[in-house]
Every structure is written in C-alpha cells, then in structure tokens.
Design a protein around this motif. Sequence first.
Motif, mmCIF file in Angstrom:
data_model
loop_
_atom_site.group_PDB
_atom_site.id
_atom_site.type_symbol
_atom_site.label_atom_id
_atom_site.label_comp_id
_atom_site.label_asym_id
_atom_site.label_seq_id
_atom_site.Cartn_x
_atom_site.Cartn_y
_atom_site.Cartn_z
ATOM 1 N N LEU A 161 8.625 6.826 5.691
ATOM 2 C CA LEU A 161 9.255 7.951 5.006
ATOM 3 C C LEU A 161 8.206 8.942 4.494
ATOM 4 O O LEU A 161 8.334 10.157 4.685
ATOM 5 N N LEU A 162 7.169 8.438 3.838
ATOM 6 C CA LEU A 162 6.126 9.321 3.310
ATOM 7 C C LEU A 162 5.433 10.082 4.436
ATOM 8 O O LEU A 162 5.110 11.269 4.294
ATOM 9 N N ASP A 163 5.209 9.407 5.549
ATOM 10 C CA ASP A 163 4.591 10.078 6.702
ATOM 11 C C ASP A 163 5.507 11.172 7.254
ATOM 12 O O ASP A 163 5.034 12.234 7.681
ATOM 13 N N TYR A 164 6.807 10.918 7.253
ATOM 14 C CA TYR A 164 7.770 11.924 7.719
ATOM 15 C C TYR A 164 7.712 13.161 6.838
ATOM 16 O O TYR A 164 7.697 14.304 7.341
ATOM 17 N N LEU A 165 7.704 12.959 5.531
ATOM 18 C CA LEU A 165 7.664 14.097 4.612
ATOM 19 C C LEU A 165 6.412 14.931 4.843
ATOM 20 O O LEU A 165 6.467 16.169 4.847
ATOM 21 N N ARG A 166 5.288 14.254 5.037
ATOM 22 C CA ARG A 166 4.038 14.984 5.275
ATOM 23 C C ARG A 166 4.085 15.752 6.590
ATOM 24 O O ARG A 166 3.697 16.923 6.665
ATOM 25 N N ALA A 167 4.582 15.099 7.637
ATOM 26 C CA ALA A 167 4.610 15.726 8.959
ATOM 27 C C ALA A 167 5.537 16.935 9.008
ATOM 28 O O ALA A 167 5.328 17.844 9.820
ATOM 29 N N HIS A 168 6.537 16.965 8.126
ATOM 30 C CA HIS A 168 7.516 18.049 8.163
ATOM 31 C C HIS A 168 7.369 19.011 6.988
ATOM 32 O O HIS A 168 8.285 19.804 6.707
ATOM 33 N N PRO B 162 0.797 -1.239 0.000
ATOM 34 C CA PRO B 162 0.000 0.000 0.000
ATOM 35 C C PRO B 162 0.820 1.275 0.000
ATOM 36 O O PRO B 162 0.399 2.286 -0.577
ATOM 37 N N ASN B 163 1.985 1.271 0.622
ATOM 38 C CA ASN B 163 2.772 2.505 0.702
ATOM 39 C C ASN B 163 3.533 2.787 -0.588
ATOM 40 O O ASN B 163 3.610 3.942 -1.033
ATOM 41 N N ILE B 164 4.086 1.748 -1.195
ATOM 42 C CA ILE B 164 4.692 1.924 -2.521
ATOM 43 C C ILE B 164 3.615 2.358 -3.511
ATOM 44 O O ILE B 164 3.831 3.236 -4.357
ATOM 45 N N ASP B 165 2.437 1.755 -3.384
ATOM 46 C CA ASP B 165 1.315 2.130 -4.253
ATOM 47 C C ASP B 165 0.943 3.598 -4.099
ATOM 48 O O ASP B 165 0.490 4.240 -5.055
ATOM 49 N N ARG B 166 1.124 4.150 -2.903
ATOM 50 C CA ARG B 166 0.825 5.572 -2.679
ATOM 51 C C ARG B 166 1.633 6.460 -3.607
ATOM 52 O O ARG B 166 1.131 7.462 -4.143
ATOM 53 N N ILE B 167 2.899 6.097 -3.800
ATOM 54 C CA ILE B 167 3.749 6.888 -4.694
ATOM 55 C C ILE B 167 3.182 6.864 -6.101
ATOM 56 O O ILE B 167 3.105 7.892 -6.782
ATOM 57 N N ALA B 168 2.763 5.676 -6.542
ATOM 58 C CA ALA B 168 2.195 5.543 -7.881
ATOM 59 C C ALA B 168 0.861 6.266 -8.007
ATOM 60 O O ALA B 168 0.598 6.949 -9.003
ATOM 61 N N GLN B 169 0.022 6.130 -6.995
ATOM 62 C CA GLN B 169 -1.304 6.750 -7.048
ATOM 63 C C GLN B 169 -1.236 8.264 -7.004
ATOM 64 O O GLN B 169 -2.039 8.957 -7.635
ATOM 65 N N GLU B 170 -0.269 8.804 -6.258
ATOM 66 C CA GLU B 170 -0.131 10.248 -6.124
ATOM 67 C C GLU B 170 0.837 10.829 -7.149
ATOM 68 O O GLU B 170 1.095 12.029 -7.158
ATOM 69 N N GLY B 171 1.369 9.963 -8.014
ATOM 70 C CA GLY B 171 2.318 10.402 -9.036
ATOM 71 C C GLY B 171 2.183 9.551 -10.279
ATOM 72 O O GLY B 171 1.095 9.410 -10.823
#
Length: 536
Positions: A338-345, A58-67
């Motif tokens: 990692l994706l959560d870190y980017l969002r939080a910061h 699901p998290n790798i898929d997030r990159i694809a879905q959002e990009g």
Amino acid sequence: MSKQQIGFILLTMAMAMACNPVQKKQQASSQPNIIYIMSDDHGYQAVSAYGYGINSTPNIDRIAQEGALFTRATVTNSLCAPSRAVLLTGKHSFVNGKVDNMSPFDWSQDNFPKLLQRAGYQTAMVGKIHMDGLPQGFDYSAVVPGQGDYYNPDFFVNGQKERFHGYVTDITTDLALQWLGERDKDKPFCLLFHQKAPHREWLPAERHYKEYTQLTFPEPETLFDDYKGRGTAAKSAEMNILKDMNWAGDSKIPPSIMDELGIPSTLNWDKNAYENNLGRMDSAQRKAWDAVYDPIVEDFRKRYPSMTKEELMRWRYQRYMQDYLATIAAVDDGVGRLLDYLRAHGLEENTIVVYTSDQGFYLGEHGWFDKRFMYEESLRTPLAIRYPKEIKAGTKIDALVQNLDFAPTFLDYAGVPIPADIQGQSFRQLVSGETTDWRDAIYYTYYEYPSIHMVKRHYGIRTDRYKLIHFYYDIDEWELYDLEQDPKEMLNVYDDPAYKQVRETMHQKLDETRKAYNDSDENDNRFLDAYNKALK
C-alpha cells in the motif's frame, strides 16, 4: 457599472468556477485522503517499532518512523465487533448499542464514513467488519462474512458473495489496491482496509510458515503466572495457552493424532476448526502445508507421552507464536504494498495513513492468549499515523487516546463538522504538536459474560499511573493497580492502606467519568437482560 451588473458578473463567475472540473479537483485536493488500516488482534508487542524484539514489521514501522507512534493508545471495549462499532460511530458501546459480538449493530445510525460521503468523499471498506448487514456509508464494500477464512476465502462484494482463490491477507490487499486504482480521481477518498489476520486460528501464508515454524521466540516473564496477586476474574478466565487453547484448530495437531494420544478437545469446535480451515485448501496448498507441518506433528507425537506440563506449555507457546507472528508478516507485506502504491501514484503527501488493531492481545503474558480484559496487553493497541503535511517524522505521543477518537479526528482533518453527540475527541492538534491538552483518564467497559473465555463483566478507568477496575454481575470485586510500580499488573493494591487516598481519588474520577459519558449501572442491567435473552 450598476450594482445589479456587478452582482450578475460575480454570480456568473461563481457558477463557472463551480462547474469547472479543474477548480473542483483543486478543491478536492485540499481535503486529505484517509486510509485506515486495521488488523484483528494485533498486540502492540508484535510491532517492532515498540521495541519488544519478538518480530520484525518494517512496513508498519515505516508509518511510525515517517509520522507518529502512540505509546498508550487504548480501546473502550476489547472485543472485535464492539471495537469496530466504536471506530465507526465515535461513541461508547453502551451508546451505539454494539456491546458484544452477539448483539446486532444498527447500521442506520450515523457514522463517520456517511458524514464524509455527504462532504464529497468517495468511501470504501475492504476486509473484515464482523457485523451483519451490508455496511452503510460506503460506495464500495468487499467484506468477509463473520470471521472470514484464511485460505480461498469468500467475500461479499457490494453484497454479492464471491469466492477468491489464494490467501486472505493478500486478497484483501489486492482488493484495496484495485479500488484505489479504479476510484474517481477527482474526489478525496476514505478507505477502511481491514485485515482478518492475525485472528485465531492463525493459518499463515506458505512463504511465511516455512520460515516462522523454524524460529524460537522468547518467553514472557509471566508465562507461568499463578494469579496470586489478583482476584476471582484473573483466576477463573479460560484463556490459558496450555489449558484452554484448542489442540487441533490452534496448535495444528490433527484430530487423528489427538485420538491416538488420548488428547480431548478443548472446545466442541476444536477438531471441526482444523478440518474446515485446512479443508478449504486446494491440493497444492495442502501439499505445501503438510510438507512443513507433518514433521512438527510427528515430532510432537513421539515426545508427548513423556512431556511434563511445563514442557507442554512451552511447546504450545512456541507453536502459538510461530503461527501468530507469521500471519502478521503477511499483514506487514500488505502495508508495504500500500505504501509503495501511494508513493508510485503521487499520493503520499496528501494521504493520512493509520495503522492500528481492533484491540490488544495476549502473547503469553500471564499464560494467556486472547483479549477482553482491561489489563494492559488487552487494553492497549498499536497505533501509528503518517501525514507529512502536519505530522513530523519520529513523533511520539504518550497521551491516552482511544478508538473512540478516530471518528472525530478524521472528520476534523476533512473539515467536516463533528456532531455534538460524538463522544471522542479529535487528536489532530495533539499529534501535530499544536497542543498538549488532553484527557487525564480513559473509560472502559466489557459485557460478554458468560461466554467463551469466561472473562467477567467489568468497567473501569485508567490514568497515567493508576487503573481502577470493577468486576460485577456474579461477583463484586475491585482491583487497583499502580502501573508505575507494577507495570505487569501482578498485585492488586485496592485494600492496601498505603493506597487509601489513591483509591478514593480514583473512585471519584470513575464516578465523574461515567457521568460525563452517560453510563450507569442501569445500562449494565439493560444490556445484561438483552444478553441473557440472546443466549436463550
């Protein structure tokens, strides 16, 4: 006011702006941050965004879905260290010199992190690089030696060896996030975040092996391939799950049980791999492992004497998939962190995030594990990229991009001139939708023979529909595949009269492509001589 006075005022203003930290920070923020996530041996079939249905990421898929998701991303040389050298340099193996896992890599040559450093970027490499020497081009590096270990691994942190307690995928993620937190916030950054997993011998984390060892996975249609439609190379390769996979190191059958059942080692390091890998665990880790794996071993011990070859193949395939896919689950966890870190910061909008692997991998197709071949499962690699400023969510890219293209693409995004000797192309405008103009063929080379898995030396090209491969050195055989009619590459049509014109066109295209990249039979002979000397 005189011209001299006006000039002095303008010069003073320019100097003030150059020294102003706020102004410098604004300039830095205009350059995107870059995070390149690369796993090791992650087949595209095992990324759920591709729709094969064997696992969930699901998290790798997030990159694809959002990009963007690339459906035909490929490599130039399907082998760990050569692929990484191509990533860094943007040049084919026969140019950067890293043609196989044995040859040294010249770190003194330019690479894209060095160029980013000169342009003001802060750079880091964390995880696996699989090349000797201190990585050059990085302000910070924390890399595993060689292949690394799954449990309680060693890392060379800026060249100093240090052992960490825990699971390597989680530790690699911890180190990456730690560096992100401690970096200079006034500079753009480039982080190469390289996971060891899912490289052989596939030791999952406790939270995942408890789940995945209970699962059953669908078998590929070609699991029992007999290779009748192909030539010598496919028939002689040593990567069959039943015949060539290690019983102890890979399938997790203890050496004592192998001896009891009369099962010989497949390779001379088979039993040692089991003892060394599990021997790194502390008592609590080993107790948890044995609680799950001992019942599997005991069930196998009882069944083995009466199992047919077909039953053994099916059993070994399931054991392979259970451990392999469980190691990927931890990689996906790390991507999520990692994706959560980017969002939080507040780093999401101005950070390019790439997920890929150093090559493809066989998940039982043609009965195989490993990679090396120019056939699709090995040649193709997963690739997703997210950058909200330029890439629309849900983008699909069918173009034939390669790992050769990462270096120029990152330099393009950063606004850094691309050196003329880089052989790849920037796909920035391709992925943003500004152009559809792209190469019509990709070029591939493989040199590591004779060696483990015994995949013959070969080179070739792939277009949208066709693939032409030349196997050489101890054989001289050509293979041609029609990927539209035969996507699983079961039938070589090189000598089929119906494909005479296609064959001639592909040969011409191959000659043109080799010339364009400055490759030749002379290169093949040069690297062969060097490889034979290394073997001695």
